[in-house]
Design a protein around this motif. Sequence first.
Motif, short mmCIF file in Angstrom:
data_model
loop_
_atom_site.label_atom_id
_atom_site.label_comp_id
_atom_site.label_asym_id
_atom_site.label_seq_id
_atom_site.Cartn_x
_atom_site.Cartn_y
_atom_site.Cartn_z
N ALA A 17 0.84 -1.20 0.00
CA ALA A 17 0.00 0.00 0.00
C ALA A 17 0.87 1.25 0.00
O ALA A 17 1.91 1.30 0.66
N GLN A 18 0.43 2.25 -0.73
CA GLN A 18 1.12 3.53 -0.82
C GLN A 18 0.24 4.63 -0.20
O GLN A 18 -0.96 4.47 -0.08
N LEU A 19 0.85 5.75 0.10
CA LEU A 19 0.08 6.86 0.68
C LEU A 19 -1.03 7.32 -0.28
O LEU A 19 -2.10 7.72 0.18
N THR A 20 -0.81 7.22 -1.56
CA THR A 20 -1.82 7.62 -2.54
C THR A 20 -3.05 6.70 -2.52
O THR A 20 -4.09 7.04 -3.06
N ASP A 21 -2.93 5.54 -1.88
CA ASP A 21 -4.04 4.59 -1.78
C ASP A 21 -4.98 4.90 -0.61
O ASP A 21 -6.04 4.27 -0.49
N ILE A 22 -4.61 5.81 0.25
CA ILE A 22 -5.37 6.06 1.48
C ILE A 22 -6.87 6.30 1.23
O ILE A 22 -7.70 5.72 1.94
N PRO A 23 -7.29 7.10 0.26
CA PRO A 23 -8.74 7.26 0.06
C PRO A 23 -9.46 5.93 -0.20
O PRO A 23 -10.55 5.71 0.33
N GLN A 24 -8.84 5.05 -0.97
CA GLN A 24 -9.47 3.76 -1.24
C GLN A 24 -9.41 2.84 0.00
O GLN A 24 -10.35 2.07 0.24
N LEU A 25 -8.34 2.92 0.78
CA LEU A 25 -8.26 2.14 2.01
C LEU A 25 -9.38 2.56 2.95
O LEU A 25 -10.07 1.72 3.54
N SER A 26 -9.58 3.84 3.07
CA SER A 26 -10.64 4.37 3.93
C SER A 26 -12.02 3.92 3.44
O SER A 26 -12.88 3.54 4.24
N ARG A 27 -12.21 3.92 2.14
CA ARG A 27 -13.49 3.47 1.57
C ARG A 27 -13.77 2.02 1.96
O ARG A 27 -14.86 1.66 2.38
N GLY A 37 -15.33 9.24 11.54
CA GLY A 37 -14.30 10.27 11.47
C GLY A 37 -13.14 10.03 12.42
O GLY A 37 -12.16 10.78 12.43
N ARG A 38 -13.25 8.97 13.22
CA ARG A 38 -12.22 8.67 14.22
C ARG A 38 -10.88 8.28 13.59
O ARG A 38 -9.82 8.59 14.12
N ILE A 39 -10.91 7.59 12.46
CA ILE A 39 -9.69 7.20 11.76
C ILE A 39 -9.47 8.20 10.63
O ILE A 39 -10.27 8.28 9.71
N THR A 40 -8.39 8.96 10.73
CA THR A 40 -8.13 10.05 9.79
C THR A 40 -7.08 9.68 8.76
O THR A 40 -6.37 8.68 8.89
N THR A 41 -6.96 10.52 7.75
CA THR A 41 -5.90 10.37 6.75
C THR A 41 -4.55 10.38 7.44
O THR A 41 -3.65 9.61 7.08
N GLN A 42 -4.39 11.22 8.45
CA GLN A 42 -3.13 11.28 9.20
C GLN A 42 -2.83 9.94 9.89
O GLN A 42 -1.68 9.51 9.93
N GLU A 59 0.52 7.82 9.17
CA GLU A 59 1.44 7.44 10.24
C GLU A 59 1.71 5.93 10.24
O GLU A 59 2.86 5.50 10.35
N TYR A 60 0.67 5.13 10.12
CA TYR A 60 0.85 3.68 10.15
C TYR A 60 1.58 3.16 8.92
O TYR A 60 2.37 2.23 9.02
N LEU A 61 1.33 3.75 7.77
CA LEU A 61 2.00 3.30 6.54
C LEU A 61 3.44 3.80 6.42
O LEU A 61 4.31 3.08 5.93
N ALA A 62 3.68 5.03 6.84
CA ALA A 62 4.98 5.66 6.59
C ALA A 62 5.94 5.64 7.78
O ALA A 62 7.15 5.75 7.59
N GLN A 63 5.41 5.51 9.00
CA GLN A 63 6.28 5.61 10.17
C GLN A 63 6.24 4.39 11.08
O GLN A 63 7.25 4.01 11.64
N ARG A 64 5.08 3.79 11.23
CA ARG A 64 4.93 2.74 12.23
C ARG A 64 5.03 1.32 11.67
O ARG A 64 5.33 0.38 12.40
N GLY A 65 4.73 1.16 10.39
CA GLY A 65 4.71 -0.20 9.86
C GLY A 65 4.63 -0.24 8.36
O GLY A 65 5.23 0.58 7.66
N LYS A 66 3.84 -1.19 7.87
CA LYS A 66 3.73 -1.40 6.44
C LYS A 66 2.35 -1.98 6.15
O LYS A 66 1.78 -2.69 6.98
N ALA A 97 0.29 -3.71 9.25
CA ALA A 97 0.99 -4.19 10.44
C ALA A 97 1.73 -3.03 11.08
O ALA A 97 2.39 -2.25 10.38
N ASP A 98 1.61 -2.92 12.39
CA ASP A 98 2.23 -1.84 13.16
C ASP A 98 3.40 -2.40 13.96
O ASP A 98 3.21 -3.05 14.99
N LEU A 99 4.61 -2.18 13.47
CA LEU A 99 5.80 -2.68 14.13
C LEU A 99 6.05 -1.95 15.46
O LEU A 99 6.48 -2.56 16.43
N VAL A 100 5.75 -0.66 15.52
CA VAL A 100 5.97 0.12 16.73
C VAL A 100 5.07 -0.37 17.87
O VAL A 100 5.53 -0.60 18.99
N GLY A 101 3.79 -0.53 17.59
CA GLY A 101 2.84 -0.98 18.61
C GLY A 101 2.71 -2.49 18.69
O GLY A 101 1.90 -3.01 19.46
#
Length: 144
Positions: A6-16, A30-35, A39-46, A62-66
């Motif tokens: 998954a890439q950051l550009t996929d976020i709108p479809q992931l949310s859908r 609205g609890r789960i935001t684009t941010q 964060e989960y895709l670019a900083q915490r995991g993959k 997957a969240d490697l940090v958490g």
Amino acid sequence: MLFREAQLTDIPQLSRVRLSVQENRLSDPGRITTQDYTEYLAQRGKGWLCEVAGEVVGFGIADLVGRSIWALFVQPEFAGQGIGKQLHDRMLDWYFAQTAEPVWLSTAPGTRAEEFYRRQGWQDTGRTKKGGIRFEMRVEVWKR
């Protein structure tokens, strides 16, 4: 079916996809935001996704940090086709290639997701504060 990272550009479809599910629905969409996704895709995991005819129909992160599986969702009309299993396996293969620490997730009791995780070998370790089932997977169980 195409599976890919998954890439950051996929976020709108992931949310859908996330908002399309019938089980484990968000009480506040609205609890789960684009941010959060960023964060989960670019900083915490993959994350990985499945596309059918160019449309995202399932994803997992997957969240490697958490040390958790933050998301695993498949559009209802694509359930039962093995998409969730393939995404699940990609996340756990990647996660345990990074660390031997156990990974956890939670899901609502009495759902298809609960049955799915039990079939994959996840161990029930109790309940979350909100009453969800807390599951854990250990590397030695996954590698079997």
